[in-house]
Design an enzyme around this catalytic site. Structure first.
Site, PDB file in Angstrom:
ATOM      1  N   ASN A 103     -12.124   9.824   1.862  1.00 13.10           N
ATOM      2  CA  ASN A 103     -11.665   8.886   0.828  1.00 13.10           C
ATOM      3  C   ASN A 103     -11.750   9.442  -0.596  1.00 13.10           C
ATOM      4  O   ASN A 103     -10.972   9.039  -1.452  1.00 13.10           O
ATOM      5  CB  ASN A 103     -12.514   7.603   0.949  1.00 13.10           C
ATOM      6  CG  ASN A 103     -12.423   6.734  -0.282  1.00 13.10           C
ATOM      7  OD1 ASN A 103     -11.447   6.002  -0.466  1.00 13.10           O
ATOM      8  ND2 ASN A 103     -13.419   6.818  -1.164  1.00 13.10           N
ATOM      9  N   SER A 165      -1.860   7.637   0.219  1.00 12.03           N
ATOM     10  CA  SER A 165      -1.359   6.723  -0.804  1.00 12.03           C
ATOM     11  C   SER A 165       0.125   6.506  -0.568  1.00 12.03           C
ATOM     12  O   SER A 165       0.825   7.403  -0.075  1.00 12.03           O
ATOM     13  CB  SER A 165      -1.556   7.359  -2.184  1.00 12.03           C
ATOM     14  OG  SER A 165      -0.778   6.690  -3.154  1.00 12.03           O
ATOM     15  N   TYR A 178      -0.291  14.545  -7.048  1.00 12.46           N
ATOM     16  CA  TYR A 178      -1.015  13.574  -6.208  1.00 12.46           C
ATOM     17  C   TYR A 178      -0.180  13.197  -4.985  1.00 12.46           C
ATOM     18  O   TYR A 178      -0.672  13.162  -3.852  1.00 12.46           O
ATOM     19  CB  TYR A 178      -1.316  12.357  -7.068  1.00 12.46           C
ATOM     20  CG  TYR A 178      -2.029  11.212  -6.393  1.00 12.46           C
ATOM     21  CD1 TYR A 178      -3.377  11.314  -6.073  1.00 12.46           C
ATOM     22  CD2 TYR A 178      -1.370  10.019  -6.113  1.00 12.46           C
ATOM     23  CE1 TYR A 178      -4.045  10.246  -5.469  1.00 12.46           C
ATOM     24  CE2 TYR A 178      -2.019   8.947  -5.522  1.00 12.46           C
ATOM     25  CZ  TYR A 178      -3.361   9.069  -5.199  1.00 12.46           C
ATOM     26  OH  TYR A 178      -4.018   8.022  -4.610  1.00 12.46           O
ATOM     27  N   ALA A 179       1.112  12.935  -5.199  1.00 11.09           N
ATOM     28  CA  ALA A 179       1.984  12.524  -4.095  1.00 11.09           C
ATOM     29  C   ALA A 179       2.135  13.641  -3.074  1.00 11.09           C
ATOM     30  O   ALA A 179       2.108  13.393  -1.861  1.00 11.09           O
ATOM     31  CB  ALA A 179       3.352  12.111  -4.638  1.00 11.09           C
ATOM     32  N   ALA A 181      -0.035  15.992  -2.450  1.00 11.84           N
ATOM     33  CA  ALA A 181      -1.311  16.109  -1.736  1.00 11.84           C
ATOM     34  C   ALA A 181      -1.480  14.965  -0.734  1.00 11.84           C
ATOM     35  O   ALA A 181      -1.888  15.175   0.409  1.00 11.84           O
ATOM     36  CB  ALA A 181      -2.463  16.113  -2.743  1.00 11.84           C
ATOM     37  N   LYS A 182      -1.150  13.758  -1.150  1.00  9.01           N
ATOM     38  CA  LYS A 182      -1.340  12.609  -0.255  1.00  9.01           C
ATOM     39  C   LYS A 182      -0.354  12.641   0.914  1.00  9.01           C
ATOM     40  O   LYS A 182      -0.629  12.107   1.989  1.00  9.01           O
ATOM     41  CB  LYS A 182      -1.232  11.300  -1.037  1.00  9.01           C
ATOM     42  CG  LYS A 182      -2.438  11.019  -1.949  1.00  9.01           C
ATOM     43  CD  LYS A 182      -3.754  10.948  -1.178  1.00  9.01           C
ATOM     44  CE  LYS A 182      -4.844  10.194  -1.930  1.00  9.01           C
ATOM     45  NZ  LYS A 182      -6.156  10.274  -1.235  1.00  9.01           N
TER      46      LYS A 182
END
Ligand SMILES: NC(=O)c1ccc[n+]([C@@H]2O[C@H](COP(=O)([O-])OP(=O)(O)OC[C@H]3O[C@@H](n4cnc5c(N)ncnc54)[C@H](O)[C@@H]3O)[C@@H](O)[C@H]2O)c1
Length: 288
Positions: A103, A165, A178-179, A181-182
């Site tokens: 998490n 996410s 971030y996108a 990686a997620k």
């Protein structure tokens, strides 16, 4: 509403996760904290991790005060030896490893033309490399536990829940790092569900939409300025964007951390013992 650590027990005094050992990264605050408290409330013993010692120790104290069992494993999930240390804390400290919740994380937004390599890499380190190392470190103990269970004629189902996410599953302007990686977390989940099915490990992924934590506060709220490893980061969402995002949620509001933790618990509970390789989007009905 603050997450509760009250221990839930049936008539025999057993929680639904009694006897289980769980490790939850980034569980000093937000969704991770609510998850640690929920799993503990269902009877699991918890290794609480966070970059910051004080909130992690407070979660351990809250679990213990409610009659549960927990220990802290402080440090950044991005440290190369962290995965080994985290897994060892569970195996040596509690004699098992049944539930892994990846998490820990944060955001470091910017439109692509303004993103540096470091900014992109930081997201890959915390959201992809760190869960990879934790899961790799868990492989051998899981194999050994499973072998002993086969010899004893017992089937024990273990659980991995990776936190992704909806930025990763659907894209989000300003979050290319971030996108990306997620989204990688989804591939990791689906692959490991295939590698670890034979060990009776269910590997699933929860992709959150908009959940109320310091990462999703209005960016003019001082709480949205966060410290990560000595760096001050402006997290949060511009106030106008935040309202627009909440308006897009069919259920009409952002999710609460207890609701986010509930979806993770669902994938850790015995009711999901034959559910693996799944991506569960938890966004109050968002489908854009
Ligand atoms: N809040 C949302 O709307 C939302 C949406 C989608 C996904 N997520 C994901 O949920 C997860 C939890 O986020 P949150 O919203 O609860 O944020 P949060 O900031 O409230 O909690 C995250 C915790 O992780 C810790 N952490 C951060 N980097 C760490 C590291 N390197 N090592 C160890 N601990 C670290 C932080 O100190 C913090 O206590 C993250 O992976 C985030 O990307 C959140």
């Amino acid at each position: 509403m603050s997450p509760s650590a009250d221990i839930k027990k049936d008539e025999q005094g057993m929680g639904r996760l009694s006897g289980k050992v769980a490790i939850v990264s980034g569980s000093g605050r937000g969704i991770g904290r609510a998850t640690a408290l929920r799993l503990a409330a269902e009877g699991a013993r918890i290794v609480v991790n966070d970059l910051d010692a004080a909130p992690a120790e407070a979660v351990v104290a809250q679990i213990e005060a409610a009659g549960g069992v927990a220990a802290a494993c402080i440090g950044s999930v991005t440290e190369p030896d962290f995965g080994e240390r985290f897994v060892k804390a569970a195996v040596d400290g509690f004699g098992g490893l049944d539930i892994i919740v990846n998490n820990a994380g944060y955001t470091l937004d910017g439109v692509i033309q303004k993103q540096t390599d470091d900014q992109f890499q930081a997201m890959m380190d915390v959201h992809v490399m760190a869960p990879f190392r934790i899961l790799r470190a868990a492989a051998e103990p899981i194999r050994v536990f499973r072998k002993a269970e086969i010899e004893a004629g017992r089937e024990v189902v273990r659980k991995v829940v990776n936190v992704s996410s909806m930025a990763g599953t659907r894209g989000n302007a300003g979050q290319v790092n971030y996108a990306s990686a997620k989204a990688a977390v989804v591939g990791m989940t689906k692959t490991l569900s295939k590698e670890w099915g034979r060990h009776k490990v269910c590997v699933n992924c929860v992709a959150f939409g908009l959940i109320e934590t310091r990462l999703t506060k209005a960016s003019d709220d001082p709480e949205s300025r966060i410290e990560i490893a000595g760096r001050t980061i402006q997290a949060g969402i511009p106030a106008a964007g935040l309202k627009a995002m909440a308006d897009l949620v069919p259920m009409g509001r952002a999710g609460r951390v207890e609701e986010a933790a509930g979806s993770i618990y669902m994938l850790c509970s015995p009711d999901s013992d034959y559910v693996s390789g799944q991506l569960l989007e938890v966004g109050g009905g968002i489908s854009l």
